[in-house]
Design a protein around this motif. Structure first.
Motif, PDB file in Angstrom:
ATOM      1  N   SER A   9      31.127 -59.858   1.460  1.00 38.19           N
ATOM      2  CA  SER A   9      30.531 -60.542   2.598  1.00 38.19           C
ATOM      3  C   SER A   9      29.827 -61.796   2.154  1.00 38.19           C
ATOM      4  N   ARG A  10      29.824 -62.828   3.019  1.00 37.96           N
ATOM      5  CA  ARG A  10      29.026 -64.015   2.777  1.00 37.96           C
ATOM      6  C   ARG A  10      27.838 -64.058   3.715  1.00 37.96           C
ATOM      7  N   GLY A  26      23.946 -58.283   1.777  1.00 40.61           N
ATOM      8  CA  GLY A  26      23.856 -59.488   0.972  1.00 40.61           C
ATOM      9  C   GLY A  26      24.423 -60.693   1.660  1.00 40.61           C
ATOM     10  N   TRP A  27      23.825 -61.846   1.389  1.00 33.22           N
ATOM     11  CA  TRP A  27      24.453 -63.101   1.765  1.00 33.22           C
ATOM     12  C   TRP A  27      24.517 -63.963   0.531  1.00 33.22           C
ATOM     13  N   THR A  28      25.490 -64.847   0.472  1.00 28.98           N
ATOM     14  CA  THR A  28      25.615 -65.725  -0.676  1.00 28.98           C
ATOM     15  C   THR A  28      25.691 -67.156  -0.206  1.00 28.98           C
ATOM     16  N   SER A  29      24.945 -68.020  -0.858  1.00 26.95           N
ATOM     17  CA  SER A  29      25.006 -69.437  -0.535  1.00 26.95           C
ATOM     18  C   SER A  29      25.868 -70.189  -1.527  1.00 26.95           C
ATOM     19  N   SER A  30      26.326 -69.499  -2.577  1.00 29.68           N
ATOM     20  CA  SER A  30      27.187 -70.121  -3.572  1.00 29.68           C
ATOM     21  C   SER A  30      28.313 -69.164  -3.919  1.00 29.68           C
ATOM     22  N   PRO A  31      29.445 -69.244  -3.206  1.00 33.89           N
ATOM     23  CA  PRO A  31      30.495 -68.244  -3.399  1.00 33.89           C
ATOM     24  C   PRO A  31      31.076 -68.231  -4.797  1.00 33.89           C
ATOM     25  N   ARG A  32      30.975 -69.324  -5.534  1.00 31.44           N
ATOM     26  CA  ARG A  32      31.511 -69.311  -6.893  1.00 31.44           C
ATOM     27  C   ARG A  32      30.601 -68.552  -7.843  1.00 31.44           C
ATOM     28  N   SER A  33      29.288 -68.694  -7.655  1.00 29.80           N
ATOM     29  CA  SER A  33      28.371 -68.080  -8.604  1.00 29.80           C
ATOM     30  C   SER A  33      28.014 -66.656  -8.244  1.00 29.80           C
ATOM     31  N   ALA A  34      28.103 -66.286  -6.976  1.00 37.93           N
ATOM     32  CA  ALA A  34      27.719 -64.930  -6.580  1.00 37.93           C
ATOM     33  C   ALA A  34      28.508 -64.511  -5.361  1.00 37.93           C
ATOM     34  N   ARG A  35      29.624 -63.852  -5.576  1.00 38.46           N
ATOM     35  CA  ARG A  35      30.402 -63.358  -4.451  1.00 38.46           C
ATOM     36  C   ARG A  35      30.823 -61.932  -4.722  1.00 38.46           C
ATOM     37  N   GLY A 177       3.235 -52.992  -0.974  1.00 38.56           N
ATOM     38  CA  GLY A 177       3.291 -54.026  -1.994  1.00 38.56           C
ATOM     39  C   GLY A 177       2.809 -55.357  -1.452  1.00 38.56           C
ATOM     40  N   THR A 178       2.631 -56.311  -2.341  1.00 37.47           N
ATOM     41  CA  THR A 178       2.095 -57.617  -1.948  1.00 37.47           C
ATOM     42  C   THR A 178       2.962 -58.782  -2.405  1.00 37.47           C
ATOM     43  N   ARG A 179       4.053 -58.506  -3.115  1.00 39.01           N
ATOM     44  CA  ARG A 179       4.881 -59.580  -3.663  1.00 39.01           C
ATOM     45  C   ARG A 179       6.337 -59.394  -3.264  1.00 39.01           C
ATOM     46  N   ASP A 180       7.047 -60.513  -3.134  1.00 37.94           N
ATOM     47  CA  ASP A 180       8.481 -60.458  -2.879  1.00 37.94           C
ATOM     48  C   ASP A 180       9.213 -59.950  -4.113  1.00 37.94           C
ATOM     49  N   GLY A 181      10.386 -59.343  -3.882  1.00 41.28           N
ATOM     50  CA  GLY A 181      11.191 -58.827  -4.982  1.00 41.28           C
ATOM     51  C   GLY A 181      12.214 -59.848  -5.446  1.00 41.28           C
ATOM     52  N   ARG A 182      12.258 -60.098  -6.741  1.00 39.06           N
ATOM     53  CA  ARG A 182      13.190 -61.061  -7.319  1.00 39.06           C
ATOM     54  C   ARG A 182      13.670 -60.566  -8.680  1.00 39.06           C
ATOM     55  N   PHE A 183      14.939 -60.831  -8.993  1.00 40.62           N
ATOM     56  CA  PHE A 183      15.428 -60.661 -10.354  1.00 40.62           C
ATOM     57  C   PHE A 183      16.689 -61.486 -10.523  1.00 40.62           C
ATOM     58  N   THR A 184      17.049 -61.727 -11.773  1.00 41.17           N
ATOM     59  CA  THR A 184      18.248 -62.500 -12.092  1.00 41.17           C
ATOM     60  C   THR A 184      19.175 -61.643 -12.935  1.00 41.17           C
ATOM     61  N   LEU A 185      20.438 -61.606 -12.546  1.00 44.31           N
ATOM     62  CA  LEU A 185      21.454 -60.830 -13.248  1.00 44.31           C
ATOM     63  C   LEU A 185      22.686 -61.694 -13.429  1.00 44.31           C
ATOM     64  N   ASP A 186      23.139 -61.843 -14.661  1.00 38.90           N
ATOM     65  CA  ASP A 186      24.320 -62.661 -14.969  1.00 38.90           C
ATOM     66  C   ASP A 186      24.207 -64.059 -14.367  1.00 38.90           C
ATOM     67  N   GLY A 187      22.998 -64.619 -14.385  1.00 40.60           N
ATOM     68  CA  GLY A 187      22.785 -65.964 -13.882  1.00 40.60           C
ATOM     69  C   GLY A 187      22.650 -66.067 -12.378  1.00 40.60           C
ATOM     70  N   VAL A 188      22.695 -64.941 -11.673  1.00 42.06           N
ATOM     71  CA  VAL A 188      22.605 -64.922 -10.215  1.00 42.06           C
ATOM     72  C   VAL A 188      21.216 -64.431  -9.811  1.00 42.06           C
ATOM     73  N   ARG A 189      20.552 -65.156  -8.913  1.00 40.79           N
ATOM     74  CA  ARG A 189      19.205 -64.800  -8.476  1.00 40.79           C
ATOM     75  C   ARG A 189      19.285 -63.896  -7.244  1.00 40.79           C
ATOM     76  N   ASP A 210      13.716 -69.676  -1.926  1.00 41.94           N
ATOM     77  CA  ASP A 210      13.415 -69.470  -3.338  1.00 41.94           C
ATOM     78  C   ASP A 210      14.665 -69.531  -4.211  1.00 41.94           C
ATOM     79  N   GLY A 211      15.797 -69.881  -3.617  1.00 42.16           N
ATOM     80  CA  GLY A 211      17.016 -70.066  -4.394  1.00 42.16           C
ATOM     81  C   GLY A 211      17.801 -68.807  -4.666  1.00 42.16           C
ATOM     82  N   CYS A 212      17.537 -67.733  -3.911  1.00 44.10           N
ATOM     83  CA  CYS A 212      18.291 -66.492  -4.111  1.00 44.10           C
ATOM     84  C   CYS A 212      19.685 -66.620  -3.512  1.00 44.10           C
ATOM     85  N   HIS A 213      20.669 -66.080  -4.207  1.00 46.11           N
ATOM     86  CA  HIS A 213      22.045 -66.077  -3.727  1.00 46.11           C
ATOM     87  C   HIS A 213      22.425 -64.760  -3.068  1.00 46.11           C
ATOM     88  N   VAL A 214      21.744 -63.676  -3.444  1.00 44.12           N
ATOM     89  CA  VAL A 214      22.082 -62.357  -2.926  1.00 44.12           C
ATOM     90  C   VAL A 214      20.809 -61.665  -2.447  1.00 44.12           C
TER      91      VAL A 214
END
Length: 236
Positions: A9-10, A26-35, A177-189, A210-214
């Motif tokens: 899905s995009r 999930g949504w992706t804003s960069s289909p090449r880097s995270a699809r 909790g008080t913070r957003d969840g973020r992590f990077t895997l294989d260069g994908v945020r 915040d630049g997340c792709h997924v």
């Protein structure tokens, strides 16, 4: 029945079951880097520029962390064999969604380095696959949090997210909790959310800003409860 599933899905999508289940959106804003590519038995999918994300669905045994971790490590190995880079499990998968049980048994609250997660860490390490684990986690206060622990492909803790929007009786048992969840895997945020968080569009909006792709959401729903209400998630 334990079944790893991947979806493509995009845009933000949902999977619904007549019984309690887990799903990832999930949504992706960069289909090449995270699809997320389609689930194709017999393919690995890790070398074609795509990333496979599996939703690990199983019925948790209430209060039996060892049994539930055993189910999760088996699903990680099965999904890795189909080329998944990440396996997402449902909210409170480690204990089952039983608020009274969790409130009355503090031994069910997991530490980030809890040895009961070792079989799952080993599965991640030996298959080079990450896992998002729903659990009740220890905090610095008298109550646990509803957390998503992300175990990296090296078996180490990659990230922790504590659910920020508690629903109903969850407020009597857990600390928000008080913070957003973020992590990077294989260069994908990635952005992480848990169930009722998805009712709040600003969670996904901050992730995009915040630049997340997924956006991966761990949920427990029944046929009368849909935390993805109309307009709750927007993507573009």
């Amino acid at each position: 029945m334990c079944t790893p599933r991947c979806s493509s899905s995009r845009r933000a999508t949902r999977r619904r079951s007549p019984t309690r289940s887990s799903y990832a959106t999930g949504w992706t804003s960069s289909p090449r880097s995270a699809r997320s590519s389609g689930w194709r038995p017999g393919t690995t999918g890790r070398d074609d520029g795509h990333m496979k994300i599996a939703a690990g669905q199983f019925t948790s045994v209430p209060g039996d962390i060892e049994a539930n971790v055993g189910s999760m490590q088996g699903l990680v190995r099965a999904a890795a064999g189909q080329g998944a880079a990440l396996v997402a499990f449902c909210e409170l998968a480690a204990t089952g969604y039983d608020l009274d049980l969790i409130a009355g048994r503090p031994e069910l609250w997991l530490a980030e380095d809890d040895p009961r997660l070792d079989p799952l860490r080993e599965a991640c390490r030996t298959t080079s696959t990450a896992a998002l684990v729903g659990c009740a986690a220890l905090t610095s206060g008298p109550r646990p949090s509803i957390s998503a622990l992300v175990i990296g492909p090296d078996g180490e803790l990659l990230a922790r997210y504590d659910k920020t929007h508690l629903y109903g009786e969850e407020n009597d048992v857990f600390t928000a909790g008080t913070r957003d969840g973020r992590f990077t895997l294989d260069g994908v945020r990635f952005a992480v959310a848990v169930c009722y968080d998805n009712r709040f569009p600003d969670v996904a909006e901050r992730a995009k800003a915040d630049g997340c792709h997924v956006y991966v959401a761990s949920s427990v729903l029944d046929e009368h409860n849909d935390s993805f209400g109309e307009g709750s998630i927007r993507s573009g």
